[in-house]
Design a protein around this motif. Structure first.
Motif, PDB file in Angstrom:
ATOM      1  N   CYS A   6       0.852  -1.194   0.000  1.00 10.81           N
ATOM      2  CA  CYS A   6       0.000   0.000   0.000  1.00 10.81           C
ATOM      3  C   CYS A   6       0.886   1.242   0.000  1.00 10.81           C
ATOM      4  O   CYS A   6       1.798   1.354   0.821  1.00 10.81           O
ATOM      5  CB  CYS A   6      -0.899  -0.004   1.230  1.00 10.81           C
ATOM      6  SG  CYS A   6      -1.838   1.515   1.417  1.00 10.81           S
ATOM      7  N   ASN A  38      -6.331  -2.251   5.052  1.00 12.39           N
ATOM      8  CA  ASN A  38      -5.843  -1.754   6.337  1.00 12.39           C
ATOM      9  C   ASN A  38      -6.217  -0.293   6.551  1.00 12.39           C
ATOM     10  O   ASN A  38      -6.800   0.060   7.567  1.00 12.39           O
ATOM     11  CB  ASN A  38      -4.323  -1.926   6.416  1.00 12.39           C
ATOM     12  CG  ASN A  38      -3.751  -1.462   7.742  1.00 12.39           C
ATOM     13  OD1 ASN A  38      -4.277  -1.807   8.800  1.00 12.39           O
ATOM     14  ND2 ASN A  38      -2.716  -0.651   7.684  1.00 12.39           N
ATOM     15  N   CYS A  39      -5.886   0.579   5.560  1.00 13.38           N
ATOM     16  CA  CYS A  39      -6.117   2.012   5.765  1.00 13.38           C
ATOM     17  C   CYS A  39      -7.163   2.581   4.825  1.00 13.38           C
ATOM     18  O   CYS A  39      -7.550   3.729   4.947  1.00 13.38           O
ATOM     19  CB  CYS A  39      -4.804   2.781   5.626  1.00 13.38           C
ATOM     20  SG  CYS A  39      -4.202   2.892   3.931  1.00 13.38           S
ATOM     21  N   CYS A  56      -6.765  -0.577  -0.128  1.00 14.11           N
ATOM     22  CA  CYS A  56      -6.057  -1.190   1.001  1.00 14.11           C
ATOM     23  C   CYS A  56      -7.055  -1.544   2.098  1.00 14.11           C
ATOM     24  O   CYS A  56      -7.809  -0.687   2.553  1.00 14.11           O
ATOM     25  CB  CYS A  56      -5.015  -0.228   1.544  1.00 14.11           C
ATOM     26  SG  CYS A  56      -4.237  -0.814   3.054  1.00 14.11           S
ATOM     27  N   CYS A  74       0.039   3.276   3.780  1.00 11.07           N
ATOM     28  CA  CYS A  74       0.439   2.724   5.079  1.00 11.07           C
ATOM     29  C   CYS A  74       1.588   1.727   4.960  1.00 11.07           C
ATOM     30  O   CYS A  74       2.087   1.240   5.972  1.00 11.07           O
ATOM     31  CB  CYS A  74      -0.759   2.084   5.781  1.00 11.07           C
ATOM     32  SG  CYS A  74      -1.331   0.559   5.024  1.00 11.07           S
TER      33      CYS A  74
HETATM   34 ZN    ZN Z   1      -2.917   1.073   3.397  1.00 14.48          ZN
END
Ligand code: ZN
Length: 449
Positions: free
Chosen positions: A91, A126-127, A124, A94
């Protein structure tokens, strides 16, 4: 039928001392697990049964226990340095890395089955950032380390990503020491390490795990026959520990998906709560491994046969992951039912793998004569059946529930009648039925392996 979820298995495993998260008091370390007293006994039982069936009961098998860290050259020869990698994408925001095949299913592969590129954009998980580019990098999954006091390229080595390598590098030693006749095999049980990008599903995909592997060396013309024999014997092993053939699905790996040197591979899959996944594998690896090690080491790894001359044997490889088998055994055993109108959870282990073969209790713990007699029975049984547990905590009902939950096949209670006629109550885990058995017959009854 009991609905078996991962939450239930993980929770029981932790609560009852089978498996704990690794480094737990420090918040854990993803992909690493610690075994408690009962998990360790279960694991040892599975490994010992495998070793007995495939090594000790045969005349054509040679056990080895090779070092976990080997010369870097051995991993270059096996193809692991160049090719033991997963495609990852990073990513941009992040910097978290993901497996490319987890991010996109629309990717292109090269002729070796490696993912090269995927769809243009991905989000992503995650973020939440939108990533414009799908740039694939190859991430080698071997744990790197340094041997000796200098940390440079020449001292680099790896924790082994599989146990098979330690077998192949000892092929010549076994030939020289034992002069085995073909076909013969070499077997190893031991730890292996893979720096998985996404460890998941409890012990199923961990970064440190254990393998039980066999390399069975054959003449090239014998491979098909040997492959069939190993397929049956592998299923026979699973059955002996309580995992029936009917719960295993064979996936014939297609030529595009199997390793380029393998002419046939079967993944034996099991329906885990998180989906149908590989439990163990069987592969015909031709003479690839020994040929590569011969070329790379410069040491001849051929077999000399009267009338046939020298040749590199071909190999059939049955490969088992210990933790995956533990998980399948736990899942198969996990049962919820009602016994005497009371709901209970128990592990219906095949007695061969049960971490505790029998529990011994005095009916009452405040009666010294009962406790003394129970101790005597317990000590005597423990001599020949070491996996015996003493329990005098709480009332009898509670002890039964506790033993059911850890899968103890029988509970033995010493009561006042024992003092008169030397019989005890033996209570069966699955049915709850009780019978009187003479103390002298107990060992025979609980001895399973
Ligand atoms: Zn990310």
């Amino acid at each position: 039928m009991t609905e078996v979820t991962m939450e239930k298995i993980v929770s029981l495993a932790k609560r009852r001392g089978f498996i704990y998260p690794g480094s737990e008091i420090y918040g854990g370390l993803s992909g690493f697990w610690d075994y408690g007293p009962l998990g360790l006994e279960l694991k040892n039982n599975i490994k010992n049964l495998w070793w007995r069936m495939f090594v000790q009961e045969r005349d054509d098998m040679y056990g080895v226990d090779a070092a976990i860290i080997m010369q870097k050259k051995a991993w270059e020869a096996s193809g692991h340095v160049a090719g033991f990698s997963d495609p990852v994408v990073e990513c941009k925001k992040c910097k978290r890395r993901f497996r490319a095949d987890h991010v996109s299913i629309k990717y292109q592969k090269n002729e070796l089955g490696k993912i090269l590129a995927g769809k243009e954009k991905w989000v992503c998980e995650n973020c939440g950032a939108d990533n414009e580019k799908f740039e694939v990098r190859q991430f080698n999954m071997m744990f790197k380390t340094y041997v000796g006091p200098t940390e440079d390229e020449s001292s680099t080595s790896y924790l082994r990503p599989e146990t098979a390598g330690g077998i192949f590098v000892n092929f010549k030693n076994i030939i020289d020491s034992f002069h085995p006749k073909l076909p013969f095999g070499m077997a190893q049980i031991g730890k292996a390490f893979r720096n998985e990008i996404a460890p998941r599903d409890f012990v199923f995909r961990a970064r440190e795990f254990e393998q039980m592997e066999i390399e069975y060396f054959v003449r090239e013309k014998e491979w098909k026959e040997s492959f069939e024999i190993w397929r049956e014997q592998s299923l026979g092993f699973l059955k002996s520990i309580g995992v029936e053939k009917s719960s295993i699905h064979e996936l014939e790996v297609s030529p595009e998906d199997r390793a380029h040197y393998s002419k046939r591979t079967i993944d034996f899959e099991f329906d885990f709560p998180f989906g149908r996944k590989e439990l163990f594998g069987l592969a015909y690896r031709t003479d690839f491994d020994l040929s590569r090690h011969e070329a790379s080491s410069g040491v001849e790894l051929k077999y000399l046969e009267e009338g046939e001359g020298k040749f590199i044997p071909h190999v059939i490889e049955p490969s088992f992951g210990v933790e995956r088998i533990i998980l399948a055994v736990l899942q198969t055993a996990y049962t919820e039912d009602t016994l005497g109108k009371e709901a209970r959870t128990y592990l219906k282990f095949n007695p061969a793998v049960a971490p505790v073969k029998a529990a011994v209790f005095p009916l009452l713990k405040n009666k010294p004569e009962l406790v003394a007699k129970a101790r005597e029975v317990y000590t005597s049984l423990k001599k020949n059946v070491p996996q015996i547990m003493w329990d005098d905590n709480g009332n009898i009902g509670k002890r039964y529930r506790r033993q059911d939950e850890i899968g103890t096949p029988v509970c033995i209670t010493i009561d006042f009648q024992t003092l008169e006629d030397d019989t005890v109550t033996v209570r069966d885990r699955d049915t709850g039925k009780q019978e009187r058995v003479s103390v002298s017959e107990l060992e025979q009854q609980i001895k399973v392996n």
